[in-house]
Design a protein around this motif. Structure first.
Motif, PDB file in Angstrom:
ATOM      1  N   PRO A  22      10.130   6.742   6.502  1.00 53.72           N
ATOM      2  CA  PRO A  22      10.090   7.953   7.328  1.00 53.72           C
ATOM      3  C   PRO A  22       8.858   7.951   8.233  1.00 53.72           C
ATOM      4  O   PRO A  22       7.816   7.410   7.881  1.00 53.72           O
ATOM      5  CB  PRO A  22      10.018   9.083   6.297  1.00 53.72           C
ATOM      6  CG  PRO A  22       9.439   8.463   5.071  1.00 53.72           C
ATOM      7  CD  PRO A  22       9.862   7.016   5.093  1.00 53.72           C
ATOM      8  N   SER A  25       6.112  12.346   6.325  1.00 49.68           N
ATOM      9  CA  SER A  25       6.567  12.715   4.987  1.00 49.68           C
ATOM     10  C   SER A  25       5.505  13.547   4.284  1.00 49.68           C
ATOM     11  O   SER A  25       4.307  13.345   4.494  1.00 49.68           O
ATOM     12  CB  SER A  25       6.858  11.455   4.169  1.00 49.68           C
ATOM     13  OG  SER A  25       7.200  11.806   2.859  1.00 49.68           O
ATOM     14  N   THR A  26       5.962  14.457   3.459  1.00 46.00           N
ATOM     15  CA  THR A  26       5.025  15.259   2.668  1.00 46.00           C
ATOM     16  C   THR A  26       4.515  14.463   1.466  1.00 46.00           C
ATOM     17  O   THR A  26       3.485  14.804   0.905  1.00 46.00           O
ATOM     18  CB  THR A  26       5.698  16.549   2.161  1.00 46.00           C
ATOM     19  OG1 THR A  26       6.865  16.200   1.424  1.00 46.00           O
ATOM     20  CG2 THR A  26       6.055  17.449   3.319  1.00 46.00           C
ATOM     21  N   LEU A  30       5.992   7.697   0.133  1.00 48.33           N
ATOM     22  CA  LEU A  30       7.206   7.345   0.865  1.00 48.33           C
ATOM     23  C   LEU A  30       6.927   6.517   2.120  1.00 48.33           C
ATOM     24  O   LEU A  30       7.830   5.871   2.644  1.00 48.33           O
ATOM     25  CB  LEU A  30       8.010   8.590   1.224  1.00 48.33           C
ATOM     26  CG  LEU A  30       8.570   9.387   0.052  1.00 48.33           C
ATOM     27  CD1 LEU A  30       9.363  10.579   0.546  1.00 48.33           C
ATOM     28  CD2 LEU A  30       9.409   8.514  -0.867  1.00 48.33           C
ATOM     29  N   SER A  31       5.691   6.523   2.611  1.00 42.81           N
ATOM     30  CA  SER A  31       5.348   5.672   3.753  1.00 42.81           C
ATOM     31  C   SER A  31       4.925   4.276   3.285  1.00 42.81           C
ATOM     32  O   SER A  31       4.584   3.424   4.097  1.00 42.81           O
ATOM     33  CB  SER A  31       4.246   6.307   4.599  1.00 42.81           C
ATOM     34  OG  SER A  31       3.070   6.449   3.846  1.00 42.81           O
ATOM     35  N   ASP A  48      13.359   6.895   1.570  1.00 45.28           N
ATOM     36  CA  ASP A  48      12.923   8.194   2.079  1.00 45.28           C
ATOM     37  C   ASP A  48      13.548   9.298   1.215  1.00 45.28           C
ATOM     38  O   ASP A  48      13.628  10.441   1.620  1.00 45.28           O
ATOM     39  CB  ASP A  48      13.272   8.366   3.560  1.00 45.28           C
ATOM     40  CG  ASP A  48      14.764   8.401   3.827  1.00 45.28           C
ATOM     41  OD1 ASP A  48      15.554   8.278   2.866  1.00 45.28           O
ATOM     42  OD2 ASP A  48      15.150   8.544   4.999  1.00 45.28           O
TER      43      ASP A  48
END
Length: 131
Positions: A22, A25-26, A30-31, A48
């Motif tokens: 993504p 991302s919060t 996820l990165s 993601d």
């Protein structure tokens, strides 16, 4: 974790995975992409939480292990590297990448914090013709 890989082989697998990461991302994890040595291959995974992707690259493993690394940073380093063998070594959540012309060190997150990827049952498949 310690392994060596040809730049072209690992870059092809990483570029496929890059599309799943993504842009925002919060959850910082996820990165990242998951790197894990499996036999004589490097398992490269990203998610993601809606879409997950796993790719494999042939490598030479000296020491098994796993770690998550910021995906876009890793791809940029390898993309700009000269063609040839790259050496990767992980020590305490830090990956060191040795190139012909220098050394990069990237901080990572333990693989245990990466979201669990869904299990794929290859026994149940449906084939659909392209026409």
């Amino acid at each position: 974790m310690k392994f060596t890989a040809a730049r072209s082989k690992i870059l092809n697998s990483l570029q496929d995975i890059l599309n799943v990461l993504p842009t925002r991302s919060t959850l910082p994890i996820l990165s990242n992409i998951l790197l894990e040595t499996v036999d004589s291959k490097l398992k490269i995974a990203a998610t993601d939480l809606d879409i997950s992707m796993i790719s494999y690259a042939p490598i030479s493993v000296q020491k098994k292990g796993s770690l998550t690394i910021p995906g876009r940073t890793l791809v940029e380093i390898i993309r700009e590297a000269p063609e040839g063998e790259l050496s990767f070594q992980v020590t305490e959540n830090r990956m060191e990448i040795k190139l012909e012309n220098g050394v990069y060190k990237i901080g990572g997150i333990p693989a245990s914090e990466f979201p669990k990827l869904p299990e794929v049952n290859l026994g149940q498949q449906n084939k659909i013709s392209s026409s």
